[in-house]
Design a protein around this motif. Structure first.
Motif, PDB file in Angstrom:
ATOM      1  N   ILE A 171       0.988  -1.041  -0.097  1.00 47.95           N
ATOM      2  CA  ILE A 171       0.119   0.122   0.034  1.00 47.95           C
ATOM      3  C   ILE A 171       0.923   1.381   0.115  1.00 47.95           C
ATOM      4  CG2 ILE A 171      -0.383   0.383   2.499  1.00 47.95           C
ATOM      5  CD1 ILE A 171      -3.451   0.524   1.569  1.00 47.95           C
ATOM      6  N   SER A 172       2.047   1.194   0.700  1.00 47.53           N
ATOM      7  CA  SER A 172       2.776   2.406   0.672  1.00 47.53           C
ATOM      8  C   SER A 172       3.474   2.718  -0.687  1.00 47.53           C
ATOM      9  CB  SER A 172       3.928   2.304   1.516  1.00 47.53           C
ATOM     10  OG  SER A 172       4.885   3.316   1.857  1.00 47.53           O
ATOM     11  N   ASN A 173       3.905   1.789  -1.332  1.00 49.20           N
ATOM     12  CA  ASN A 173       4.443   1.702  -2.864  1.00 49.20           C
ATOM     13  C   ASN A 173       3.497   2.229  -3.560  1.00 49.20           C
ATOM     14  OD1 ASN A 173       6.944   0.858  -1.871  1.00 49.20           O
ATOM     15  ND2 ASN A 173       6.602  -1.245  -2.370  1.00 49.20           N
ATOM     16  N   TYR A 174       2.299   1.594  -3.416  1.00 50.26           N
ATOM     17  CA  TYR A 174       0.873   2.119  -4.298  1.00 50.26           C
ATOM     18  C   TYR A 174       0.588   3.506  -4.110  1.00 50.26           C
ATOM     19  CZ  TYR A 174      -3.652   2.375  -6.048  1.00 50.26           C
ATOM     20  OH  TYR A 174      -4.910   2.882  -6.672  1.00 50.26           O
ATOM     21  N   LEU A 175       0.825   4.017  -3.036  1.00 51.73           N
ATOM     22  CA  LEU A 175       0.799   5.505  -2.713  1.00 51.73           C
ATOM     23  C   LEU A 175       1.614   6.326  -3.277  1.00 51.73           C
ATOM     24  CD1 LEU A 175      -0.923   5.585   0.939  1.00 51.73           C
ATOM     25  CD2 LEU A 175      -2.179   6.233  -1.229  1.00 51.73           C
ATOM     26  N   ASP A 176       2.947   5.919  -3.383  1.00 50.71           N
ATOM     27  CA  ASP A 176       3.993   6.486  -3.959  1.00 50.71           C
ATOM     28  C   ASP A 176       4.167   6.345  -5.218  1.00 50.71           C
ATOM     29  OD1 ASP A 176       4.667   7.308  -1.250  1.00 50.71           O
ATOM     30  OD2 ASP A 176       6.177   5.768  -0.829  1.00 50.71           O
ATOM     31  N   GLY A 177       3.329   5.526  -6.095  1.00 49.75           N
ATOM     32  CA  GLY A 177       3.345   5.330  -7.314  1.00 49.75           C
ATOM     33  C   GLY A 177       4.594   4.336  -7.713  1.00 49.75           C
ATOM     34  N   GLU A 178       4.844   3.637  -6.910  1.00 50.48           N
ATOM     35  CA  GLU A 178       6.128   2.687  -6.993  1.00 50.48           C
ATOM     36  C   GLU A 178       5.768   1.170  -7.524  1.00 50.48           C
ATOM     37  OE1 GLU A 178       8.643   3.474  -3.878  1.00 50.48           O
ATOM     38  OE2 GLU A 178       9.013   5.512  -4.342  1.00 50.48           O
ATOM     39  N   VAL A 179       4.508   0.845  -7.839  1.00 44.06           N
ATOM     40  CA  VAL A 179       4.146  -0.434  -8.303  1.00 44.06           C
ATOM     41  C   VAL A 179       3.865  -0.425  -9.759  1.00 44.06           C
ATOM     42  CG1 VAL A 179       3.256  -1.086  -5.972  1.00 44.06           C
ATOM     43  CG2 VAL A 179       1.748   0.106  -7.834  1.00 44.06           C
ATOM     44  N   ASP A 180       4.494  -1.658 -10.470  1.00 48.34           N
ATOM     45  CA  ASP A 180       4.292  -1.696 -11.873  1.00 48.34           C
ATOM     46  C   ASP A 180       2.584  -1.518 -12.063  1.00 48.34           C
ATOM     47  OD1 ASP A 180       3.301  -4.340 -11.660  1.00 48.34           O
ATOM     48  OD2 ASP A 180       5.116  -5.223 -11.337  1.00 48.34           O
ATOM     49  N   ALA A 181       2.537  -1.580 -13.475  1.00 47.71           N
ATOM     50  CA  ALA A 181       1.204  -0.931 -14.052  1.00 47.71           C
ATOM     51  C   ALA A 181       0.268  -2.493 -13.758  1.00 47.71           C
ATOM     52  CB  ALA A 181       1.177  -0.874 -15.436  1.00 47.71           C
ATOM     53  N   SER A 182       0.676  -3.476 -14.087  1.00 50.68           N
ATOM     54  CA  SER A 182      -0.146  -4.890 -13.610  1.00 50.68           C
ATOM     55  C   SER A 182      -0.507  -4.955 -12.299  1.00 50.68           C
ATOM     56  CB  SER A 182       0.327  -5.977 -14.165  1.00 50.68           C
ATOM     57  OG  SER A 182       1.566  -6.157 -13.385  1.00 50.68           O
ATOM     58  N   LEU A 183       0.449  -4.545 -11.242  1.00 50.35           N
ATOM     59  CA  LEU A 183      -0.027  -4.717  -9.790  1.00 50.35           C
ATOM     60  C   LEU A 183      -1.038  -3.447  -9.490  1.00 50.35           C
ATOM     61  CD1 LEU A 183       0.299  -5.893  -7.138  1.00 50.35           C
ATOM     62  CD2 LEU A 183       2.389  -4.505  -6.731  1.00 50.35           C
ATOM     63  N   ARG A 184      -0.641  -2.422  -9.949  1.00 49.24           N
ATOM     64  CA  ARG A 184      -1.568  -1.271  -9.713  1.00 49.24           C
ATOM     65  C   ARG A 184      -2.956  -1.526 -10.260  1.00 49.24           C
ATOM     66  NH1 ARG A 184      -1.886   3.804  -8.314  1.00 49.24           N
ATOM     67  NH2 ARG A 184       0.233   4.211  -7.876  1.00 49.24           N
ATOM     68  N   ALA A 185      -3.104  -2.234 -11.356  1.00 48.03           N
ATOM     69  CA  ALA A 185      -4.417  -2.342 -12.016  1.00 48.03           C
ATOM     70  C   ALA A 185      -5.191  -3.298 -10.980  1.00 48.03           C
ATOM     71  CB  ALA A 185      -4.380  -2.999 -13.133  1.00 48.03           C
ATOM     72  N   SER A 186      -4.397  -4.581 -10.373  1.00 50.19           N
ATOM     73  CA  SER A 186      -4.945  -5.540  -9.687  1.00 50.19           C
ATOM     74  C   SER A 186      -5.290  -5.062  -8.327  1.00 50.19           C
ATOM     75  CB  SER A 186      -4.063  -6.804  -9.464  1.00 50.19           C
ATOM     76  OG  SER A 186      -3.650  -7.338 -10.802  1.00 50.19           O
ATOM     77  N   MET A 187      -4.558  -3.949  -7.655  1.00 46.82           N
ATOM     78  CA  MET A 187      -4.849  -3.357  -6.587  1.00 46.82           C
ATOM     79  C   MET A 187      -5.991  -2.471  -6.693  1.00 46.82           C
ATOM     80  SD  MET A 187      -1.039  -2.554  -4.812  1.00 46.82           S
ATOM     81  CE  MET A 187      -1.633  -2.017  -3.405  1.00 46.82           C
ATOM     82  N   ASP A 188      -6.393  -1.688  -7.864  1.00 49.21           N
ATOM     83  CA  ASP A 188      -7.406  -0.966  -8.046  1.00 49.21           C
ATOM     84  C   ASP A 188      -8.600  -1.545  -7.960  1.00 49.21           C
ATOM     85  OD1 ASP A 188      -6.098   1.614  -8.350  1.00 49.21           O
ATOM     86  OD2 ASP A 188      -5.735   1.362 -10.453  1.00 49.21           O
ATOM     87  N   GLU A 189      -8.631  -2.823  -8.756  1.00 48.51           N
ATOM     88  CA  GLU A 189      -9.765  -3.722  -8.875  1.00 48.51           C
ATOM     89  C   GLU A 189      -9.959  -4.216  -7.506  1.00 48.51           C
ATOM     90  OE1 GLU A 189     -12.865  -5.936  -9.970  1.00 48.51           O
ATOM     91  OE2 GLU A 189     -11.647  -4.502 -11.173  1.00 48.51           O
ATOM     92  N   HIS A 190      -9.045  -4.566  -6.680  1.00 47.41           N
ATOM     93  CA  HIS A 190      -9.343  -5.294  -5.132  1.00 47.41           C
ATOM     94  C   HIS A 190     -10.030  -4.049  -4.477  1.00 47.41           C
ATOM     95  CE1 HIS A 190      -8.339  -7.699  -1.857  1.00 47.41           C
ATOM     96  NE2 HIS A 190      -8.278  -6.778  -0.952  1.00 47.41           N
ATOM     97  N   PHE A 191      -9.543  -2.835  -4.698  1.00 49.55           N
ATOM     98  CA  PHE A 191     -10.070  -1.520  -3.723  1.00 49.55           C
ATOM     99  C   PHE A 191     -11.558  -1.458  -4.290  1.00 49.55           C
ATOM    100  CE2 PHE A 191      -5.581  -0.005  -3.568  1.00 49.55           C
ATOM    101  CZ  PHE A 191      -5.522  -0.242  -2.178  1.00 49.55           C
ATOM    102  N   ARG A 192     -12.002  -1.905  -5.450  1.00 51.69           N
ATOM    103  CA  ARG A 192     -13.176  -1.381  -5.863  1.00 51.69           C
ATOM    104  C   ARG A 192     -14.140  -2.751  -5.219  1.00 51.69           C
ATOM    105  NH1 ARG A 192     -11.218   0.428 -10.672  1.00 51.69           N
ATOM    106  NH2 ARG A 192     -10.683  -1.500 -11.613  1.00 51.69           N
ATOM    107  N   THR A 193     -13.689  -3.875  -4.676  1.00 51.86           N
ATOM    108  CA  THR A 193     -14.566  -4.678  -4.185  1.00 51.86           C
ATOM    109  C   THR A 193     -14.352  -5.029  -2.666  1.00 51.86           C
ATOM    110  OG1 THR A 193     -12.926  -6.483  -4.877  1.00 51.86           O
ATOM    111  CG2 THR A 193     -14.625  -6.122  -6.292  1.00 51.86           C
TER     112      THR A 193
END
Length: 178
Positions: A12-34
């Motif tokens: 989550i810290s790397n996500y907030l800092d924009g330091e995750v790759d695009a596929s992980l960011r997309a997966s996390m975005d999908e997870h946050f939606r549910t």
């Protein structure tokens, strides 16, 4: 790529800092939606980062700087340009910079709630009951703390943990370690 709650919390810290790759960011975005729990963790972490990043949080009273300089001058022996004086100033600067950096950085906090503890003592092959509206698994359908008994599934504990479910602290307490 499907991520579970624990993976989201680790990144989550790397996500907030924009330091995750695009596929992980997309997966996390999908997870946050549910997942409401992870969305709450994301919002809470974002708030903490914003609070510690706000310079107003460390505002000092009017005149503090002047009084501090007067006291320092009164307590300074002779020449301020001595080696010891410079070392004190350098040490203070390093400590202040380190404090601000530590406040800005985020490390994964320990889970405080006993309701959020991982299921370390639950046998992986044990069949457990999960509800599609909650993130807690139960030992049987008879547990009075199941939120929605109309949407229940029976799955192995390993699968429940992989999907981010945590054990009910009431009906699964014999498996939980203190």
């Amino acid at each position: 790529m499907v991520v579970n709650c624990e993976q989201v919390w680790q990144e989550i810290s790397n996500y907030l800092d924009g330091e995750v790759d695009a596929s992980l960011r997309a997966s996390m975005d999908e997870h946050f939606r549910t997942c409401k729990r992870c969305t709450s963790v994301l919002e809470g972490t974002r708030n903490v980062v914003q609070l510690y990043g706000d310079e107003r949080m460390v505002e000092v009273p009017l005149g503090f700087s002047h009084r501090l300089h007067r006291r320092l001058e009164a307590n300074m022996p002779g020449n301020r340009r001595t080696f010891l004086g410079w070392m004190v100033a350098a040490t203070t600067a390093v400590v202040l910079a380190g404090s601000f950096e530590a406040a800005r950085s985020y490390s994964r906090p320990a889970l405080r709630s006993r309701h959020a503890q991982p299921a370390t003592g639950v046998p992986p092959e044990l069949l457990v009951v999960v509800s599609t509206v909650g993130k807690t698994f139960h030992g049987s359908t008879g547990c009075p703390f199941i939120h929605d008994k109309a949407h229940l599934q029976t799955i192995p504990a390993r699968e429940a943990m992989r999907q981010g479910y945590v054990p009910c602290v009431r009906c699964m307490k014999k498996y939980l370690t203190a």
